[in-house]
Design a protein around this motif. Structure first.
Motif, PDB file in Angstrom:
ATOM      1  N   SER A 134       0.830  -1.214   0.000  1.00 30.11           N
ATOM      2  CA  SER A 134       0.000   0.000   0.000  1.00 30.11           C
ATOM      3  C   SER A 134       0.858   1.255   0.000  1.00 30.11           C
ATOM      4  N   GLU A 135       1.932   1.238   0.764  1.00 28.26           N
ATOM      5  CA  GLU A 135       2.849   2.379   0.802  1.00 28.26           C
ATOM      6  C   GLU A 135       3.521   2.578  -0.551  1.00 28.26           C
ATOM      7  N   ASN A 136       3.846   1.486  -1.226  1.00 29.21           N
ATOM      8  CA  ASN A 136       4.460   1.575  -2.552  1.00 29.21           C
ATOM      9  C   ASN A 136       3.515   2.231  -3.560  1.00 29.21           C
ATOM     10  N   ILE A 137       2.245   1.865  -3.488  1.00 29.28           N
ATOM     11  CA  ILE A 137       1.259   2.463  -4.398  1.00 29.28           C
ATOM     12  C   ILE A 137       1.110   3.953  -4.120  1.00 29.28           C
ATOM     13  N   ILE A 138       1.074   4.329  -2.854  1.00 29.25           N
ATOM     14  CA  ILE A 138       0.982   5.749  -2.479  1.00 29.25           C
ATOM     15  C   ILE A 138       2.215   6.495  -2.978  1.00 29.25           C
ATOM     16  N   ASN A 139       3.405   5.925  -2.776  1.00 25.05           N
ATOM     17  CA  ASN A 139       4.646   6.563  -3.231  1.00 25.05           C
ATOM     18  C   ASN A 139       4.665   6.715  -4.752  1.00 25.05           C
ATOM     19  N   ARG A 140       4.213   5.686  -5.463  1.00 22.91           N
ATOM     20  CA  ARG A 140       4.167   5.747  -6.928  1.00 22.91           C
ATOM     21  C   ARG A 140       3.211   6.842  -7.398  1.00 22.91           C
ATOM     22  N   ASP A 141       2.023   6.886  -6.776  1.00 27.48           N
ATOM     23  CA  ASP A 141       1.030   7.891  -7.162  1.00 27.48           C
ATOM     24  C   ASP A 141       1.519   9.304  -6.876  1.00 27.48           C
ATOM     25  N   GLU A 142       2.193   9.497  -5.737  1.00 23.19           N
ATOM     26  CA  GLU A 142       2.738  10.815  -5.411  1.00 23.19           C
ATOM     27  C   GLU A 142       3.820  11.221  -6.411  1.00 23.19           C
ATOM     28  N   ALA A 143       4.659  10.268  -6.818  1.00 22.16           N
ATOM     29  CA  ALA A 143       5.693  10.561  -7.817  1.00 22.16           C
ATOM     30  C   ALA A 143       5.053  10.900  -9.162  1.00 22.16           C
ATOM     31  N   PHE A 144       3.983  10.203  -9.513  1.00 20.70           N
ATOM     32  CA  PHE A 144       3.273  10.481 -10.761  1.00 20.70           C
ATOM     33  C   PHE A 144       2.694  11.891 -10.748  1.00 20.70           C
ATOM     34  N   VAL A 145       2.019  12.253  -9.659  1.00 22.14           N
ATOM     35  CA  VAL A 145       1.414  13.585  -9.548  1.00 22.14           C
ATOM     36  C   VAL A 145       2.491  14.665  -9.587  1.00 22.14           C
ATOM     37  N   LYS A 146       3.596  14.441  -8.892  1.00 27.05           N
ATOM     38  CA  LYS A 146       4.702  15.409  -8.913  1.00 27.05           C
ATOM     39  C   LYS A 146       5.250  15.555 -10.332  1.00 27.05           C
ATOM     40  N   GLY A 147       5.381  14.436 -11.046  1.00 23.93           N
ATOM     41  CA  GLY A 147       5.868  14.484 -12.422  1.00 23.93           C
ATOM     42  C   GLY A 147       4.929  15.249 -13.335  1.00 23.93           C
ATOM     43  N   ILE A 148       3.628  15.015 -13.199  1.00 20.40           N
ATOM     44  CA  ILE A 148       2.640  15.745 -14.013  1.00 20.40           C
ATOM     45  C   ILE A 148       2.709  17.240 -13.701  1.00 20.40           C
ATOM     46  N   ARG A 149       2.797  17.579 -12.430  1.00 17.56           N
ATOM     47  CA  ARG A 149       2.885  18.993 -12.040  1.00 17.56           C
ATOM     48  C   ARG A 149       4.109  19.648 -12.677  1.00 17.56           C
ATOM     49  N   ASN A 150       5.238  18.967 -12.642  1.00 18.57           N
ATOM     50  CA  ASN A 150       6.456  19.526 -13.232  1.00 18.57           C
ATOM     51  C   ASN A 150       6.370  19.612 -14.757  1.00 18.57           C
ATOM     52  N   LEU A 151       5.720  18.631 -15.380  1.00 20.12           N
ATOM     53  CA  LEU A 151       5.500  18.700 -16.826  1.00 20.12           C
ATOM     54  C   LEU A 151       4.639  19.913 -17.192  1.00 20.12           C
ATOM     55  N   LEU A 152       3.610  20.146 -16.413  1.00 25.82           N
ATOM     56  CA  LEU A 152       2.722  21.272 -16.686  1.00 25.82           C
ATOM     57  C   LEU A 152       3.430  22.605 -16.442  1.00 25.82           C
ATOM     58  N   LEU A 153       4.302  22.655 -15.442  1.00 27.64           N
ATOM     59  CA  LEU A 153       5.100  23.864 -15.233  1.00 27.64           C
ATOM     60  C   LEU A 153       6.013  24.117 -16.429  1.00 27.64           C
ATOM     61  N   ASP A 154       6.635  23.053 -16.927  1.00 22.66           N
ATOM     62  CA  ASP A 154       7.485  23.190 -18.118  1.00 22.66           C
ATOM     63  C   ASP A 154       6.667  23.675 -19.310  1.00 22.66           C
ATOM     64  N   PHE A 155       5.485  23.083 -19.495  1.00 25.97           N
ATOM     65  CA  PHE A 155       4.609  23.495 -20.592  1.00 25.97           C
ATOM     66  C   PHE A 155       4.237  24.975 -20.458  1.00 25.97           C
ATOM     67  N   ARG A 156       3.815  25.372 -19.256  1.00 21.55           N
ATOM     68  CA  ARG A 156       3.394  26.760 -19.052  1.00 21.55           C
ATOM     69  C   ARG A 156       4.521  27.732 -19.396  1.00 21.55           C
ATOM     70  N   TYR A 157       5.714  27.440 -18.907  1.00 21.23           N
ATOM     71  CA  TYR A 157       6.851  28.317 -19.171  1.00 21.23           C
ATOM     72  C   TYR A 157       7.150  28.386 -20.671  1.00 21.23           C
TER      73      TYR A 157
END
Length: 162
Positions: A134-157
């Motif tokens: 369960s902790e692994n799934i939470i960690n994976r999902d948090e990494a995914f969300v962080k990656g999407i956020r950073n991708l969107l920041l790159d796109f915006r810039y």
């Protein structure tokens, strides 16, 4: 003492330095977007809701999201992949850190639905593994969300500075 603080503040702001915690970007956003489609072309369905939530949260947080009628641009976002790969292993060959390699295609259309911008953007984030599934799934999902956020920041810039 008060005069010295005000003088230092003016001096720093005049030189282009920024003080942490003070928001200098108080201007209105350059563009308003309407997210017309969020698609998951990757085979794992877990990521759709995370992608949808993060895209809407990101554009709302920065004041970039608007209704269809008021939009300058229309967005289509497609998750192409979110592959995981073990990068660091222990002596016993057990993975302790996993990379998630995210690829997203972002398409921007004008009001006449003419394609103005399209790019595949990639990002790698990592997360820790443990013996708790369960902790692994939470960690994976948090990494995914962080990656999407950073991708969107790159796109915006990139989109604002094109």
């Amino acid at each position: 003492m008060k005069k010295l603080f005000i003088f230092m503040l003016l001096l720093l702001s005049a030189c282009g330095y920024r003080i942490a915690g003070i928001d200098y970007d108080s201007s209105k956003p350059k563009h308003k977007f309407y997210v017309s489609e969020i698609k998951n072309s990757y085979f794992e369905s877990d990521y759709y809701s995370l992608l949808n939530d993060e895209v809407n949260d990101f554009f709302s947080r920065y004041g970039l999201l608007t209704s269809k009628e008021n939009a300058d641009y229309f967005l289509k976002i497609d998750l192409l992949s979110a592959k995981t790969n073990s990068s660091i292993t222990t002596i016993s060959s057990q993975a302790v850190v996993v990379d998630i390699n995210i690829k997203v295609k972002i398409s921007v259309y004008d009001q006449g639905f003419k394609l103005l911008y399209e790019k595949i953007i990639g990002r790698v984030e990592n997360f820790n593994l443990s013996s708790n599934v369960s902790e692994n799934i939470i960690n994976r999902d948090e990494a995914f969300v962080k990656g999407i956020r950073n991708l969107l920041l790159d796109f915006r810039y990139e989109f604002e500075n094109r």
